[in-house]
Design a protein around this motif. Structure first.
Motif, PDB file in Angstrom:
ATOM      1  N   LEU A  77      -3.011   9.962  11.404  1.00  0.00           N
ATOM      2  CA  LEU A  77      -3.576  10.330  10.100  1.00  0.00           C
ATOM      3  C   LEU A  77      -5.092  10.430  10.204  1.00  0.00           C
ATOM      4  O   LEU A  77      -5.710  11.315   9.628  1.00  0.00           O
ATOM      5  CB  LEU A  77      -3.191   9.271   9.049  1.00  0.00           C
ATOM      6  CG  LEU A  77      -1.769   9.357   8.523  1.00  0.00           C
ATOM      7  CD1 LEU A  77      -1.421   8.118   7.711  1.00  0.00           C
ATOM      8  CD2 LEU A  77      -1.578  10.597   7.670  1.00  0.00           C
ATOM      9  N   ARG A  78      -5.675   9.502  10.929  1.00  0.00           N
ATOM     10  CA  ARG A  78      -7.117   9.528  11.077  1.00  0.00           C
ATOM     11  C   ARG A  78      -7.555  10.763  11.851  1.00  0.00           C
ATOM     12  O   ARG A  78      -8.566  11.379  11.543  1.00  0.00           O
ATOM     13  CB  ARG A  78      -7.575   8.243  11.787  1.00  0.00           C
ATOM     14  CG  ARG A  78      -9.053   7.947  11.639  1.00  0.00           C
ATOM     15  CD  ARG A  78      -9.883   8.482  12.724  1.00  0.00           C
ATOM     16  NE  ARG A  78      -9.628   7.879  14.005  1.00  0.00           N
ATOM     17  CZ  ARG A  78     -10.280   8.196  15.117  1.00  0.00           C
ATOM     18  NH1 ARG A  78     -11.200   9.134  15.093  1.00  0.00           N
ATOM     19  NH2 ARG A  78     -10.006   7.596  16.252  1.00  0.00           N
ATOM     20  N   LEU A 104       5.311   6.090   6.021  1.00  0.00           N
ATOM     21  CA  LEU A 104       4.670   4.770   6.120  1.00  0.00           C
ATOM     22  C   LEU A 104       4.936   3.908   4.906  1.00  0.00           C
ATOM     23  O   LEU A 104       4.949   2.691   4.980  1.00  0.00           O
ATOM     24  CB  LEU A 104       3.155   4.942   6.307  1.00  0.00           C
ATOM     25  CG  LEU A 104       2.681   5.240   7.723  1.00  0.00           C
ATOM     26  CD1 LEU A 104       1.180   5.516   7.724  1.00  0.00           C
ATOM     27  CD2 LEU A 104       2.987   4.091   8.657  1.00  0.00           C
ATOM     28  N   LYS A 105       5.116   4.545   3.757  1.00  0.00           N
ATOM     29  CA  LYS A 105       5.393   3.764   2.539  1.00  0.00           C
ATOM     30  C   LYS A 105       6.871   3.476   2.392  1.00  0.00           C
ATOM     31  O   LYS A 105       7.270   2.389   2.008  1.00  0.00           O
ATOM     32  CB  LYS A 105       4.900   4.531   1.302  1.00  0.00           C
ATOM     33  CG  LYS A 105       3.403   4.538   1.131  1.00  0.00           C
ATOM     34  CD  LYS A 105       3.023   5.266  -0.148  1.00  0.00           C
ATOM     35  CE  LYS A 105       1.535   5.516  -0.249  1.00  0.00           C
ATOM     36  NZ  LYS A 105       0.688   4.340  -0.159  1.00  0.00           N
ATOM     37  N   GLN A 121       2.400   9.831   5.300  1.00  0.00           N
ATOM     38  CA  GLN A 121       2.100   8.699   4.436  1.00  0.00           C
ATOM     39  C   GLN A 121       3.368   8.247   3.713  1.00  0.00           C
ATOM     40  O   GLN A 121       3.565   7.052   3.475  1.00  0.00           O
ATOM     41  CB  GLN A 121       1.012   9.066   3.416  1.00  0.00           C
ATOM     42  CG  GLN A 121      -0.357   9.250   4.059  1.00  0.00           C
ATOM     43  CD  GLN A 121      -1.472   9.309   3.036  1.00  0.00           C
ATOM     44  OE1 GLN A 121      -1.532   8.496   2.116  1.00  0.00           O
ATOM     45  NE2 GLN A 121      -2.379  10.252   3.191  1.00  0.00           N
ATOM     46  N   SER A 151       3.684   2.027  11.998  1.00  0.00           N
ATOM     47  CA  SER A 151       2.346   1.654  11.526  1.00  0.00           C
ATOM     48  C   SER A 151       1.331   1.731  12.649  1.00  0.00           C
ATOM     49  O   SER A 151       0.163   2.015  12.423  1.00  0.00           O
ATOM     50  CB  SER A 151       2.360   0.258  10.903  1.00  0.00           C
ATOM     51  OG  SER A 151       2.661  -0.696  11.865  1.00  0.00           O
ATOM     52  N   ARG A 152       1.769   1.493  13.868  1.00  0.00           N
ATOM     53  CA  ARG A 152       0.824   1.561  14.991  1.00  0.00           C
ATOM     54  C   ARG A 152       0.573   2.996  15.422  1.00  0.00           C
ATOM     55  O   ARG A 152      -0.509   3.351  15.882  1.00  0.00           O
ATOM     56  CB  ARG A 152       1.371   0.757  16.174  1.00  0.00           C
ATOM     57  CG  ARG A 152       1.447  -0.741  15.915  1.00  0.00           C
ATOM     58  CD  ARG A 152       0.076  -1.374  15.843  1.00  0.00           C
ATOM     59  NE  ARG A 152       0.159  -2.817  15.659  1.00  0.00           N
ATOM     60  CZ  ARG A 152      -0.086  -3.433  14.521  1.00  0.00           C
ATOM     61  NH1 ARG A 152      -0.436  -2.751  13.450  1.00  0.00           N
ATOM     62  NH2 ARG A 152       0.019  -4.749  14.442  1.00  0.00           N
ATOM     63  N   ALA A 206      -0.911   5.655  11.955  1.00  0.00           N
ATOM     64  CA  ALA A 206      -2.265   5.479  11.410  1.00  0.00           C
ATOM     65  C   ALA A 206      -3.314   6.269  12.202  1.00  0.00           C
ATOM     66  O   ALA A 206      -4.117   7.001  11.614  1.00  0.00           O
ATOM     67  CB  ALA A 206      -2.621   3.992  11.336  1.00  0.00           C
ATOM     68  N   PRO A 207      -3.321   6.164  13.538  1.00  0.00           N
ATOM     69  CA  PRO A 207      -4.303   6.970  14.282  1.00  0.00           C
ATOM     70  C   PRO A 207      -4.086   8.467  14.111  1.00  0.00           C
ATOM     71  O   PRO A 207      -5.059   9.242  14.109  1.00  0.00           O
ATOM     72  CB  PRO A 207      -4.076   6.555  15.743  1.00  0.00           C
ATOM     73  CG  PRO A 207      -3.438   5.225  15.672  1.00  0.00           C
ATOM     74  CD  PRO A 207      -2.605   5.242  14.438  1.00  0.00           C
ATOM     75  N   ARG A 224      -2.433  11.420  -5.003  1.00  0.00           N
ATOM     76  CA  ARG A 224      -3.112  12.622  -5.500  1.00  0.00           C
ATOM     77  C   ARG A 224      -2.496  13.899  -4.959  1.00  0.00           C
ATOM     78  O   ARG A 224      -2.834  14.990  -5.425  1.00  0.00           O
ATOM     79  CB  ARG A 224      -4.589  12.580  -5.106  1.00  0.00           C
ATOM     80  CG  ARG A 224      -5.391  11.596  -5.893  1.00  0.00           C
ATOM     81  CD  ARG A 224      -6.859  11.806  -5.671  1.00  0.00           C
ATOM     82  NE  ARG A 224      -7.618  10.755  -6.328  1.00  0.00           N
ATOM     83  CZ  ARG A 224      -8.890  10.524  -6.142  1.00  0.00           C
ATOM     84  NH1 ARG A 224      -9.579  11.261  -5.297  1.00  0.00           N
ATOM     85  NH2 ARG A 224      -9.510   9.559  -6.784  1.00  0.00           N
ATOM     86  N   LEU A 244      -5.575  10.752  -0.666  1.00  0.00           N
ATOM     87  CA  LEU A 244      -4.784   9.690  -1.271  1.00  0.00           C
ATOM     88  C   LEU A 244      -3.391  10.213  -1.597  1.00  0.00           C
ATOM     89  O   LEU A 244      -3.242  11.274  -2.184  1.00  0.00           O
ATOM     90  CB  LEU A 244      -5.462   9.175  -2.547  1.00  0.00           C
ATOM     91  CG  LEU A 244      -6.740   8.365  -2.327  1.00  0.00           C
ATOM     92  CD1 LEU A 244      -7.426   8.074  -3.639  1.00  0.00           C
ATOM     93  CD2 LEU A 244      -6.439   7.067  -1.606  1.00  0.00           C
ATOM     94  N   GLU A 258      -8.972  12.628   4.654  1.00  0.00           N
ATOM     95  CA  GLU A 258      -8.439  11.448   3.982  1.00  0.00           C
ATOM     96  C   GLU A 258      -7.980  11.863   2.599  1.00  0.00           C
ATOM     97  O   GLU A 258      -8.803  12.232   1.756  1.00  0.00           O
ATOM     98  CB  GLU A 258      -9.492  10.352   3.875  1.00  0.00           C
ATOM     99  CG  GLU A 258      -9.666   9.508   5.117  1.00  0.00           C
ATOM    100  CD  GLU A 258      -8.351   8.918   5.615  1.00  0.00           C
ATOM    101  OE1 GLU A 258      -8.054   9.108   6.818  1.00  0.00           O
ATOM    102  OE2 GLU A 258      -7.638   8.286   4.822  1.00  0.00           O
TER     103      GLU A 258
END
Lengths: 602, 274
Positions: free
Chosen positions: B129-130, B242-243, B239, B122-123, B126-127, B140, B137, B135
């Protein structure tokens, strides 16, 4: 409100109700020679002998031409329309967003004074109650399995005219109000109302309904401003009304006059007067009469710092305490060759108070304005002379100045590029803007699940939106200062909650007309088709009395939905922010740029 | 940054204090405690594990005011580290013997390791992905892949209609149909097995020499859509990780619970301590 004039016999009495007509027939009547003549006579009477404002020669010449060429009417009607109302139709509702004024062309209207209309008198619940512990506990076991489920038995439906979709008072309530001369006041043809709310884009302070059939001119606020520019009499009249009713409220409810100063530490807060209430009547009147109103900037605007209209510049002599009446203004300090934005001001904010306080206590070393103030788009400013503020607030009351967010000297400020992004997209309007830090967000959707759990399994926002650097502004209602979504709601379903100040939609009262959804410039309101407990779309239609009848042969029923900040469960508000395990999501008040900057740099 | 450092130092200081105090009470000489040290550490371990499990319950009750989820996560992390210490103390820093003890220890280790990996992901993720500047979803992505597939098929059909040649059609059926039918598996993405985008783009590049000028334009567009699919796969994998890491952490936590209960029953039944 303007004073009433002598009643003329209403020409509309005895005709068919307007609601019996279809839109084209109604428009035909309003366009007829009868009403056009009436309109011409009204305009002639109000604006015919105009005494023009002092101004540049070019402006004066332009105004004279406007009158000589009878262009006032054509100019006015660009921002105005004739509206027809039947007996009992609600014209404006207390608490509605004010965006227009009305002039009575024909017929009468009634103003409801105190006490205001109750939910029972409206005929429907205008306000939702908070959910208690028992109902919260029941959520554990009773969440609906169908999306957008509604219980049709729970609706208290307003009476709505099927053509105009305007809400109408029920006959027994109407009769009672007409007979109550203490509670209501009649206004006749030629009367004008709604100017204060339209001028300041604030809430209506009274409910007004049609007494018998009536025809009114509705002029939107842009048209009102144009009229005030060319008609000094109207301008003075409206300003006088504003001073008497609006300005007093503004000063009473906003800093620094709403500050309380305890002289006795044991005194309960409710007994401590505010700075405004501590003034005598003559002192209050002195402030009201000496306040100066100025407007800066343009109504249609695009951010461009080179052309933002300056209100005061850093280093200027402190002449006034400035209060923002409406619009937005940027506070900035000089930084090398440029400017650094430190705060955004909006309605209710003040500028210059710290300098005035400092100068009051350091008379030998007066400071000028320490920051610049520029209008973003347009800003209406109330300017109070410094000598009055010094005398009434500091000498008389020795008020301690509470530093307003973003204006202290040691401020943590938002980066200029981020501020520009927020201004460009008008996000500065928000009081609860949803920001997501994408460097912390793991896209787990716990925020969406949290929102859905609090709203019967229906999320009220979209975890998607415009991105700048590592910040996303998600599609969630921002509960704007200037909530244009509230314009034109026929039933008052969308309104500002009186306790919290949040913009909420009363689901029971909403008739699904989509006015709010179409008005929202940020696409934060969604129209949904509602279902019964079997998952079937609910269908129905309004009958001739305006009541909704469920009928499977009819169209599906729509409701407007948006973030309501969990208003019926305030303890967990906002559920989205509380549900995020990584502190990636924050509901931000754009006014508090210090808190925003701290969160961005967290 | 300053706020972050202060926050972390405060949390670490509190954590160290708890560790020191608990170590003192466990190892300080105490007549009654010395004989029952395993029982004491065992119950402390159970209590901490139950507290850790409550985090998942809190996530399911966002409509009840039970502190913020971020506060719970901070507590969960530090309690998790303390749990490791309590476990090591409980087993007296030795390797478990016996089948049952070993199973218990293995499940515990899986839970702990998956948790540590999860917080690291998670640490770190996330960066990243950014940084992709897109972005998308997660839910989708499959429909976006279908959209890409439809576009590519459209281009191929156009090419066949215009030129009459089956070259692109054959290439699509042989190489691209599978690629566009679903998100690319993780291993394929990581190790470029079979139909990974780099190989496909290379093959497409080679193909462009043997098609007409019109078809070359379509080949270029197909290459663009392959890159689009590549981006979608990239997001889908990250993602997804992460899930779905929680699909290891939580089920093994639930598996640990009955094993722990059984362990408590057995210990109390056969050691004479009530």
């Amino acid at each position: 409100m303007a004073s009433t004039q002598e009643k003329t016999k209403s020409e509309v009495s005895g005709r068919r109700p307007f609601s019996d007509l279809d839109p084209s027939q109604l428009q035909g009547i309003l366009d007829s020679a009868f009403y056009q003549d009436m309109l011409n006579r009204l305009l002639e009477k109000r604006f015919g002998s105009i005494s023009l404002n002092e101004g540049d020669d070019a402006e004066l010449e332009k105004k004279i031409k406007l009158i000589e060429n009878n262009e006032i009417k054509s100019s006015l009607m660009l921002d105005a329309a004739l509206r027809a109302y039947d007996d009992g139709d609600i014209i404006i509702r207390q608490g509605d967003y004010g965006h227009s004024i009305f002039i009575i062309l024909d017929g009468d209207v009634r103003v409801v004074k105190a006490p205001p209309l109750t939910d029972a008198e409206f005929g429907y619940k205008l306000h939702t109650k908070p959910r208690g512990w028992w109902k919260t506990f029941k959520i554990l076991f009773g969440q609906s399995k169908q999306p957008e489920y509604r219980n049709p038995k729970a609706y208290a439906l307003p009476v709505v005219d099927p053509h105009s979709q305007r809400a109408r008072l029920k006959p027994q309530v109407l009769e009672k109000l007409k007979n109550d001369q203490k509670r209501t006041e009649l206004m006749h043809s030629g009367g004008l109302f709604g100017e204060i709310a339209a001028l300041t884009r604030s809430e209506r302070n009274a409910t007004i309904f049609s007494d018998g059939a009536s025809v009114l001119i509705e002029i939107r606020w842009q048209g009102l401003r144009k009229l005030m520019q060319i008609d000094k009499v109207l301008k003075d009249q409206i300003e006088q009304n504003y001073r008497r009713f609006g300005l007093q409220e503004h000063l009473r409810n906003n800093p620094p006059f709403n500050q309380k100063k305890k002289t006795d530490e044991w005194a309960p807060d409710s007994l401590v007067p505010t700075a405004w209430n501590a003034l005598s009547q003559s002192q209050q009147e002195a402030l009201i009469n000496r306040a100066i109103f100025k407007t800066y900037g343009k109504l249609e605007w695009y951010r461009d710092e080179a052309t933002e209209t300056p209100i005061v510049e850093q280093g200027q002599y402190v002449e006034y305490l400035l209060m923002v009446r409406s619009g937005f203004a940027r506070v900035s300090v000089k930084l090398a060759q440029g400017l650094r934005t430190t705060a955004i001001l909006r309605r209710g904010d003040t500028f210059g108070l710290e300098e005035i306080a400092y100068n009051r206590h350091n008379s030998g070393h007066s400071k000028p304005y320490q920051r610049s103030l520029h209008a973003i788009g347009y800003a209406d400013i109330i300017a109070l002379p410094v000598y009055l503020v010094e005398e009434l607030l500091f000498e008389q009351q020795n008020l301690m100045v509470e530093t307003q967010a973003g204006l202290s000297s040691s401020v943590v400020s938002v980066e200029n590029d981020m501020m520009d992004f927020l201004i460009d997209h008008r996000f500065i309007n928000g009081t609860k803007t949803m920001l997501i830090n994408l460097d912390r967000c793991v896209r787990c959707d716990d925020c969406v699940r949290g929102c859905a759990s609090t709203h019967d399994n229906n999320p009220r926002f979209l975890r998607h939106g415009k991105v700048f650097k590592n910040i996303m502004v998600a599609n969630a209602c921002m509960h704007c200062t200037d909530a244009v979504c509230m314009i034109g709601c026929p039933t008052g379903a969308i309104q500002r909650d009186r306790e919290q100040g949040w913009v909420v939609i009363n689901d029971q009262t909403c008739i699904g007309c989509a006015t709010c959804a179409n008005s929202c410039p940020y696409d934060n309101i969604r129209m949904v088709q509602v279902r019964d407990n079997k998952g079937q779309f609910m269908r129905g239609k309004r009958d001739a009395d305006g009541n909704l009848r469920l009928d499977n042969e009819q169209d599906t029923i729509y409701k407007a939905t948006k973030c309501d900040l969990c208003i019926d469960n305030v303890q967990v508000s906002p559920a989205c922010e509380r549900a995020c395990p990584h502190d990636a999501l924050k509901r931000v008040d754009m006014r508090d740029t210090e808190a925003l900057a701290r969160w961005l740099k967290r | 940054m300053k706020q972050f450092i202060i926050r972390r130092l405060t949390q670490l200081t509190l954590f160290m204090l708890v560790m020191i105090i608990s170590t003192y009470f466990i190892y300080a000489p105490s007549p009654g405690l010395d004989d029952n040290i395993s029982f004491v550490t065992g119950w402390i371990l159970v209590a901490v594990m139950v507290a850790l499990m409550l985090f998942n319950l809190r996530k399911k009750l966002p409509f009840i005011a039970l502190l913020r989820a971020s506060t719970w996560l901070q507590f969960h992390l530090y309690a998790g580290f303390f749990c490791i210490y309590a476990f090591m103390t409980h087993i007296q820093f030795r390797i478990p013997s016996g089948v049952f003890e070993s199973i218990l220890a293995v499940i515990f280790c899986i839970v702990v390791l998956s948790g540590v990996v999860g917080i690291l992901l998670s640490r770190v993720m996330a960066p990243k992905l950014r940084a992709s500047q897109q972005e998308i979803l997660f839910e989708r992505i499959p429909s976006l892949i279908v959209n890409a597939k439809n576009n590519v098929e459209g281009l191929v059909l156009n090419a066949v209609e215009e030129s009459g040649s089956q070259v692109l059609n054959l290439f699509y059926n042989h190489h691209l149909r599978v690629y566009f039918s679903h998100p690319t598996p993780i291993l394929t993405q990581m190790f470029c097995i079979d139909s990974c985008p780099q190989k496909l783009l290379h093959a497409l590049d080679e193909l462009s020499y043997s098609v007409s000028a019109n078809e070359q334009e379509m080949v270029a567009q197909i290459a663009d859509w392959i890159k689009v699919k590549q981006d979608l796969d990239w997001h889908y994998m990250r993602q997804g990780i992460l899930k779905y890491w929680l699909f290891i952490h939580i089920p093994f936590t639930y598996a640990l619970l009955p094993v722990v209960i059984l362990h408590i029953v057995v210990v109390h039944a056969f050691t004479g301590v009530v």
